[in-house]
Design a protein around this motif. Sequence first.
Motif, PDB file in Angstrom:
ATOM      1  N   VAL A 130       1.008  -1.187  -0.114  1.00  0.00           N
ATOM      2  CA  VAL A 130      -0.357   0.228  -0.425  1.00  0.00           C
ATOM      3  C   VAL A 130       1.049   0.934  -0.113  1.00  0.00           C
ATOM      4  O   VAL A 130       1.744   1.282   0.711  1.00  0.00           O
ATOM      5  CB  VAL A 130      -0.727  -0.237   1.324  1.00  0.00           C
ATOM      6  CG1 VAL A 130      -0.002   0.367   2.474  1.00  0.00           C
ATOM      7  CG2 VAL A 130      -1.840   1.308   1.119  1.00  0.00           C
ATOM      8  N   VAL A 131       0.475   2.209  -0.557  1.00  0.00           N
ATOM      9  CA  VAL A 131       1.390   3.276  -0.911  1.00  0.00           C
ATOM     10  C   VAL A 131       0.945   4.392  -0.591  1.00  0.00           C
ATOM     11  O   VAL A 131      -0.995   4.602  -0.488  1.00  0.00           O
ATOM     12  CB  VAL A 131       2.715   3.449  -2.717  1.00  0.00           C
ATOM     13  CG1 VAL A 131       2.911   2.363  -2.222  1.00  0.00           C
ATOM     14  CG2 VAL A 131       1.306   3.485  -3.626  1.00  0.00           C
ATOM     15  N   ASP A 132       1.035   6.055  -0.432  1.00  0.00           N
ATOM     16  CA  ASP A 132       0.824   7.049  -0.498  1.00  0.00           C
ATOM     17  C   ASP A 132       1.740   8.234   0.117  1.00  0.00           C
ATOM     18  O   ASP A 132       2.899   7.173   0.423  1.00  0.00           O
ATOM     19  CB  ASP A 132      -0.260   7.112   0.837  1.00  0.00           C
ATOM     20  CG  ASP A 132      -1.300   8.615   1.363  1.00  0.00           C
ATOM     21  OD1 ASP A 132      -1.358   9.087   0.556  1.00  0.00           O
ATOM     22  OD2 ASP A 132      -1.547   8.641   2.202  1.00  0.00           O
ATOM     23  N   ARG A 133       1.868   9.689  -0.954  1.00  0.00           N
ATOM     24  CA  ARG A 133       2.751  10.315  -0.351  1.00  0.00           C
ATOM     25  C   ARG A 133       2.716  10.909   1.178  1.00  0.00           C
ATOM     26  O   ARG A 133       2.777  11.638   1.540  1.00  0.00           O
ATOM     27  CB  ARG A 133       2.159  11.613  -1.711  1.00  0.00           C
ATOM     28  CG  ARG A 133       2.614  11.092  -2.767  1.00  0.00           C
ATOM     29  CD  ARG A 133       2.007  12.675  -3.528  1.00  0.00           C
ATOM     30  NE  ARG A 133       2.292  11.868  -5.075  1.00  0.00           N
ATOM     31  CZ  ARG A 133       0.944  12.215  -5.293  1.00  0.00           C
ATOM     32  NH1 ARG A 133       0.122  12.261  -5.106  1.00  0.00           N
ATOM     33  NH2 ARG A 133       0.921  12.273  -7.090  1.00  0.00           N
ATOM     34  N   LYS A 134       2.893  10.810   2.318  1.00  0.00           N
ATOM     35  CA  LYS A 134       3.097  10.766   3.071  1.00  0.00           C
ATOM     36  C   LYS A 134       3.848   9.886   4.092  1.00  0.00           C
ATOM     37  O   LYS A 134       4.603   8.496   3.544  1.00  0.00           O
ATOM     38  CB  LYS A 134       1.910  10.601   4.098  1.00  0.00           C
ATOM     39  CG  LYS A 134       0.751  11.435   4.143  1.00  0.00           C
ATOM     40  CD  LYS A 134       0.898  12.689   3.978  1.00  0.00           C
ATOM     41  CE  LYS A 134      -0.302  13.885   3.482  1.00  0.00           C
ATOM     42  NZ  LYS A 134      -0.627  13.432   2.103  1.00  0.00           N
ATOM     43  N   PRO A 135       4.631  10.760   5.359  1.00  0.00           N
ATOM     44  CA  PRO A 135       5.654   9.159   5.956  1.00  0.00           C
ATOM     45  C   PRO A 135       4.644   8.713   6.414  1.00  0.00           C
ATOM     46  O   PRO A 135       3.585   8.540   6.430  1.00  0.00           O
ATOM     47  CB  PRO A 135       6.153  10.052   6.855  1.00  0.00           C
ATOM     48  CG  PRO A 135       5.780  11.625   6.559  1.00  0.00           C
ATOM     49  CD  PRO A 135       4.679  11.420   5.720  1.00  0.00           C
ATOM     50  N   PRO A 136       5.257   7.495   7.832  1.00  0.00           N
ATOM     51  CA  PRO A 136       5.040   6.602   8.352  1.00  0.00           C
ATOM     52  C   PRO A 136       4.772   6.316   9.586  1.00  0.00           C
ATOM     53  O   PRO A 136       3.533   5.584  10.229  1.00  0.00           O
ATOM     54  CB  PRO A 136       6.145   4.992   8.233  1.00  0.00           C
ATOM     55  CG  PRO A 136       7.197   5.785   8.435  1.00  0.00           C
ATOM     56  CD  PRO A 136       6.836   7.395   7.520  1.00  0.00           C
ATOM     57  N   LEU A 137       4.290   7.577   9.985  1.00  0.00           N
ATOM     58  CA  LEU A 137       4.347   7.369  11.429  1.00  0.00           C
ATOM     59  C   LEU A 137       2.823   7.337  11.622  1.00  0.00           C
ATOM     60  O   LEU A 137       2.083   6.621  13.147  1.00  0.00           O
ATOM     61  CB  LEU A 137       4.900   8.878  12.691  1.00  0.00           C
ATOM     62  CG  LEU A 137       5.162   8.229  14.053  1.00  0.00           C
ATOM     63  CD1 LEU A 137       5.303   7.648  14.235  1.00  0.00           C
ATOM     64  CD2 LEU A 137       5.612   9.808  13.926  1.00  0.00           C
ATOM     65  N   LEU A 138       1.682   8.002  11.587  1.00  0.00           N
ATOM     66  CA  LEU A 138       0.254   7.834  11.882  1.00  0.00           C
ATOM     67  C   LEU A 138      -0.025   6.667  10.886  1.00  0.00           C
ATOM     68  O   LEU A 138      -0.874   6.000  11.447  1.00  0.00           O
ATOM     69  CB  LEU A 138      -0.374   8.953  11.602  1.00  0.00           C
ATOM     70  CG  LEU A 138      -1.931   9.878  11.125  1.00  0.00           C
ATOM     71  CD1 LEU A 138      -1.688   9.375  12.774  1.00  0.00           C
ATOM     72  CD2 LEU A 138      -2.510  10.604  11.014  1.00  0.00           C
TER      73      LEU A 138
END
Length: 487
Positions: free
Chosen positions: A73-81
């Motif tokens: 799964v991918v998104d343009r966001k860092p992983p912390l949330l």
Amino acid sequence: MLVEPHAPPRVTTVPRSPLAVRGYWTRQLPLLALLALVTRVPSFARPLWNPDEGYLAVQARILAAGGHLYGDVVDRKPPLLPWLYEAVFAVAGSGSLTAVRLLAVLAQLTTAVLLASLARRHWGDDAGRTAGVLCLLVSVGLNPEDAQAATFEVFMLPCTAAAMWCADRGRWAAAGTAVACAFLVKQTGAAVLLPVLWLCGPRRGPLLAVAAGTVLPVLGAALVTDPAGFLFWTVTGSSAYASFAGSELHVLGRALANAAILAVACAGLLPPVVRALRTRRTGAAETWGWLWLWLTGAAVAVVAGFHFFGHYYLQLVPPLALTATAALQTLPPRSSRTAVLTSACCCAVFLAWGLLAPRPELDHVRRLAAVTDRRTAPGDRVLFWGMHPESYWFADRAPASRFLTAGLLTNYSGGRDGPRVGERYAVAGSWRTFRTETASRPPALVVDDSRGAPYGPDRIPALRRWLAARYERVGEVDGAVLYARSG
């Protein structure tokens, strides 16, 4: 007068006994906690507020099932949330966001307490109370789907406030770690590094401590996920997304509208801030430099990416509240009471908006999910071609692709109105990956939820050919077209 560049703030504090300190927070914490809960009441009124919450919920389910971030799964966001959502789901279950919403209340409370502590250290007990209350009252001053959702900015703000709190006390490694946490929630959180470095000054030891505290957690997160994927999805892979071209009027209108909404919420804060801008004097001039830099960095973060979604503006709230508190110190005491009362009245309006406003898109998504549930089996994979990843969460079906929205495959995810939407603007390599995934695990049902948007099959030849070759139309729900596999 202004502080000399790179000079640490000179703080004048009145000696307080430990008993007096405990007494102050014993009185203030319950007040701030109650206010934090009241201002977040609308967030519990709906199962979901916006697609970002849906995206995070689907990501968390995939990760809990053994998936890998920036791979399955991918998104343009860092992983912390996504990791936080995954942890909460492991404890409280993934069928509701109530537990995440409670953590959002805690995040808002933490931000307010840190601001209150900063203001109290510089300007006294009353200023601390004012800063904490103003921060909570203004934090809901946007469209409820931006202010009440438990998404990136809400969890980024306590990290930015912690960075400033630590830097103000000379705890440089901790300040750097807080900057890293802010970045790992959302990239624009790194803007708080500017005022941290201002307070740090040109001293080698503190600079090294800040650098180590900032870099090491980010490197650790990259290594835990996938270094190449982490770099691509958080930094280098968003050039087409972070562009102003193609929808200038559309984006400018959104920027002005959201700025106007926040200005209404800040009706009690803006007069003293404007006066401070004109006079450049407060009761604590020695701290004015880093305060303006914090506010300026937050404004730059709002502009970054040129999309101006409402929730971007939340990053302005803490430095605005603290700047207003500083400015109020030069005015009569009744000015603080007026600012708080005005902000409380505005807050009440936004809370009523959140509780009473209809959410037709949410109703539409739930109807689509109900139809999908009836037409597919629990183990089936489905594809929702649209901008509502929460559809997977409501339907409790696994996505057929790592791309949870059509935006990553068309560049529509920036809210664009057409000119720069299409296959050629997709994330590099995404269509090749999409074809591979849908060939190896073809979805049992495809839901085209474009409803006339510029990313519909009539505008995307690759999607149109794929549907024509393998699927047939079997129904329609609120303008969304359903396709089942042929034969």
